[in-house]
Design a protein around this motif. Sequence first.
Motif, PDB file in Angstrom:
ATOM      1  N   TYR A  43       0.835  -1.203   0.000  1.00 29.65           N
ATOM      2  CA  TYR A  43       0.000   0.000   0.000  1.00 29.65           C
ATOM      3  C   TYR A  43       0.874   1.260   0.000  1.00 29.65           C
ATOM      4  N   TYR A  44       1.928   1.228   0.788  1.00 27.68           N
ATOM      5  CA  TYR A  44       2.880   2.341   0.838  1.00 27.68           C
ATOM      6  C   TYR A  44       3.469   2.564  -0.562  1.00 27.68           C
ATOM      7  N   PHE A  45       3.833   1.463  -1.203  1.00 28.43           N
ATOM      8  CA  PHE A  45       4.406   1.511  -2.552  1.00 28.43           C
ATOM      9  C   PHE A  45       3.443   2.169  -3.536  1.00 28.43           C
ATOM     10  N   HIS A  46       2.197   1.717  -3.572  1.00 29.96           N
ATOM     11  CA  HIS A  46       1.254   2.261  -4.548  1.00 29.96           C
ATOM     12  C   HIS A  46       0.993   3.745  -4.299  1.00 29.96           C
ATOM     13  N   ALA A  47       0.909   4.143  -3.043  1.00 29.50           N
ATOM     14  CA  ALA A  47       0.659   5.556  -2.734  1.00 29.50           C
ATOM     15  C   ALA A  47       1.825   6.431  -3.176  1.00 29.50           C
ATOM     16  N   THR A  48       3.032   6.033  -2.826  1.00 30.34           N
ATOM     17  CA  THR A  48       4.195   6.882  -3.106  1.00 30.34           C
ATOM     18  C   THR A  48       4.590   6.863  -4.578  1.00 30.34           C
ATOM     19  N   PHE A  49       4.539   5.705  -5.200  1.00 26.81           N
ATOM     20  CA  PHE A  49       4.960   5.625  -6.598  1.00 26.81           C
ATOM     21  C   PHE A  49       3.964   6.339  -7.514  1.00 26.81           C
ATOM     22  N   ALA A  50       2.663   6.207  -7.231  1.00 27.13           N
ATOM     23  CA  ALA A  50       1.666   6.918  -8.036  1.00 27.13           C
ATOM     24  C   ALA A  50       1.805   8.425  -7.846  1.00 27.13           C
ATOM     25  N   ALA A  51       1.990   8.861  -6.599  1.00 28.66           N
ATOM     26  CA  ALA A  51       2.156  10.290  -6.329  1.00 28.66           C
ATOM     27  C   ALA A  51       3.397  10.831  -7.029  1.00 28.66           C
ATOM     28  N   SER A  52       4.477  10.071  -6.980  1.00 23.69           N
ATOM     29  CA  SER A  52       5.724  10.506  -7.605  1.00 23.69           C
ATOM     30  C   SER A  52       5.584  10.609  -9.117  1.00 23.69           C
ATOM     31  N   PHE A  53       5.000   9.589  -9.732  1.00 23.71           N
ATOM     32  CA  PHE A  53       4.817   9.630 -11.186  1.00 23.71           C
ATOM     33  C   PHE A  53       3.951  10.818 -11.589  1.00 23.71           C
ATOM     34  N   PHE A  54       2.848  11.025 -10.884  1.00 23.92           N
ATOM     35  CA  PHE A  54       1.949  12.136 -11.201  1.00 23.92           C
ATOM     36  C   PHE A  54       2.677  13.471 -11.057  1.00 23.92           C
ATOM     37  N   PHE A  55       3.448  13.605  -9.987  1.00 25.97           N
ATOM     38  CA  PHE A  55       4.183  14.855  -9.761  1.00 25.97           C
ATOM     39  C   PHE A  55       5.141  15.139 -10.914  1.00 25.97           C
ATOM     40  N   PHE A  56       5.951  14.165 -11.295  1.00 25.03           N
ATOM     41  CA  PHE A  56       6.939  14.400 -12.346  1.00 25.03           C
ATOM     42  C   PHE A  56       6.283  14.576 -13.714  1.00 25.03           C
ATOM     43  N   PHE A  57       5.138  13.942 -13.931  1.00 24.37           N
ATOM     44  CA  PHE A  57       4.453  14.105 -15.209  1.00 24.37           C
ATOM     45  C   PHE A  57       4.056  15.562 -15.426  1.00 24.37           C
ATOM     46  N   HIS A  58       3.567  16.201 -14.377  1.00 21.14           N
ATOM     47  CA  HIS A  58       3.143  17.593 -14.526  1.00 21.14           C
ATOM     48  C   HIS A  58       4.282  18.579 -14.287  1.00 21.14           C
ATOM     49  N   GLN A  59       5.135  18.292 -13.316  1.00 21.05           N
ATOM     50  CA  GLN A  59       6.216  19.219 -13.021  1.00 21.05           C
ATOM     51  C   GLN A  59       7.198  19.326 -14.179  1.00 21.05           C
ATOM     52  N   SER A  60       7.521  18.202 -14.799  1.00 16.37           N
ATOM     53  CA  SER A  60       8.470  18.242 -15.915  1.00 16.37           C
ATOM     54  C   SER A  60       7.898  19.025 -17.094  1.00 16.37           C
ATOM     55  N   ARG A  61       6.586  18.946 -17.300  1.00 14.55           N
ATOM     56  CA  ARG A  61       5.989  19.720 -18.391  1.00 14.55           C
ATOM     57  C   ARG A  61       6.048  21.215 -18.081  1.00 14.55           C
ATOM     58  N   ARG A  62       5.927  21.577 -16.799  1.00 12.33           N
ATOM     59  CA  ARG A  62       6.026  22.991 -16.430  1.00 12.33           C
ATOM     60  C   ARG A  62       7.424  23.541 -16.702  1.00 12.33           C
ATOM     61  N   TRP A  63       8.435  22.672 -16.655  1.00 16.40           N
ATOM     62  CA  TRP A  63       9.786  23.125 -16.978  1.00 16.40           C
ATOM     63  C   TRP A  63       9.880  23.564 -18.438  1.00 16.40           C
ATOM     64  N   PHE A  64       9.180  22.867 -19.309  1.00 21.42           N
ATOM     65  CA  PHE A  64       9.291  23.128 -20.745  1.00 21.42           C
ATOM     66  C   PHE A  64       8.200  24.058 -21.272  1.00 21.42           C
TER      67      PHE A  64
END
Length: 397
Positions: free
Chosen positions: A159-180
């Motif tokens: 459960y810890y894995f699914h919460a953190t990995f999903a949150a991390s992927f979502f964060f980088f998906f949007h944050q990286s686009r904001r860089w560009f």
Amino acid sequence: MVQTRDVGQLWAAQPTYIISQVVYCLAGLVTLFHAFRKGGRWPYFWLGTVLHGLFTDNFWHFVLPEYDNFWHSQTPIILLGARLPLHIIFLYPAFIYHAAYAVSKLRLPRYAEPFAVGLVTVLVDIPYDIVAVKFVHWTWHDTDPNIYDRHYWVPWNSYYFHATFAASFFFFFHQSRRWFAPKIEQWTSATKSVEWKSLIISSLLGMPGGVLMFVPLYHPLHDVFKIHSEVTFFLLFAIFGAIVINGILSEREKTKEKLTAIDYVLLLQLAVHYAIYWLFVVFFDPEKERSLGLHEPVGPCNEVASLVTPFGQTLYKRKYFCPDDYDEGYFDFSCVGGRKPQNGATWYVICGTPFENRAEYITVISTIIIVAAGVFYGLYFKTLRQEPTQSKKIKTK
């Protein structure tokens, strides 16, 4: 790389597993169709969840085999040396895409949205985790200290894995686009080159970002202070929940986007996801399921492997599965007359075991469904901005 198995034989051995696979393959197709109908960044997000899942699920047993700790039962189509069932490719969009689209209805602040996606991902995952392992759709390593603490045979760290990995992927998906492309709205597509860069970055960094979220909480509390993984998960849950609640209570604009037919199809698929696991615990018998295939390698019971934690501690686990001394109560060898696999075996039969208390499983899954129904109903039907209605003026003399 790609292996096939006889569907009839697999159905005779594990009917619930075949049903589960079909549902996940359909979930992958439904979420993909939904993504293209919605347009914008959603198709990129769908593909990103697939790539993130492929990287996350297969990195460990190929690159860091000492952290290899689960083995899937065999499926009609299975890839990568019998380690990657076809339906697992669609599992990550079935979890994370559903969570992200539902959470998008809330219009949360940026700081809260990844954590909400992480929590909703766990809500989608939890009936699958609890029921599927009971029906031997896969097995866990018996003595790995990172997954030793269990909840209905599910490691709390799952459960810890699914919460953190999903949150991390979502964060980088949007944050990286904001860089560009910082000026473009969150779900509006930028140029193809920008979107592909963002997709690749998030697919590669989602897993390391999730791993890093184990470092400040789980590893010191569990490895140093010997605190049970249940406690570390609920600490993570509390932190995620507090951030999300603050986001919900902040001033934010409600969504103007009304539900469309494809949204109802997506909701129907989600309902099927929850329903099949309830049906499994009500009508199916785990002791009738048997899994012939690749499992944890069998070997000497006294050989150990070491794991080094981020804080430099060395933890130990058995290097091999010991069929004479193991504590995985969801499987045994009763369906093969008690014949246990010999040292060196990797391909053998395991047998499901009866429910200790079927009513308890029914109650647990029913409770999860009640919570999920309330959460998704609220996300889909209580987040739409209500247009003010003009009241008729009453003429007065």
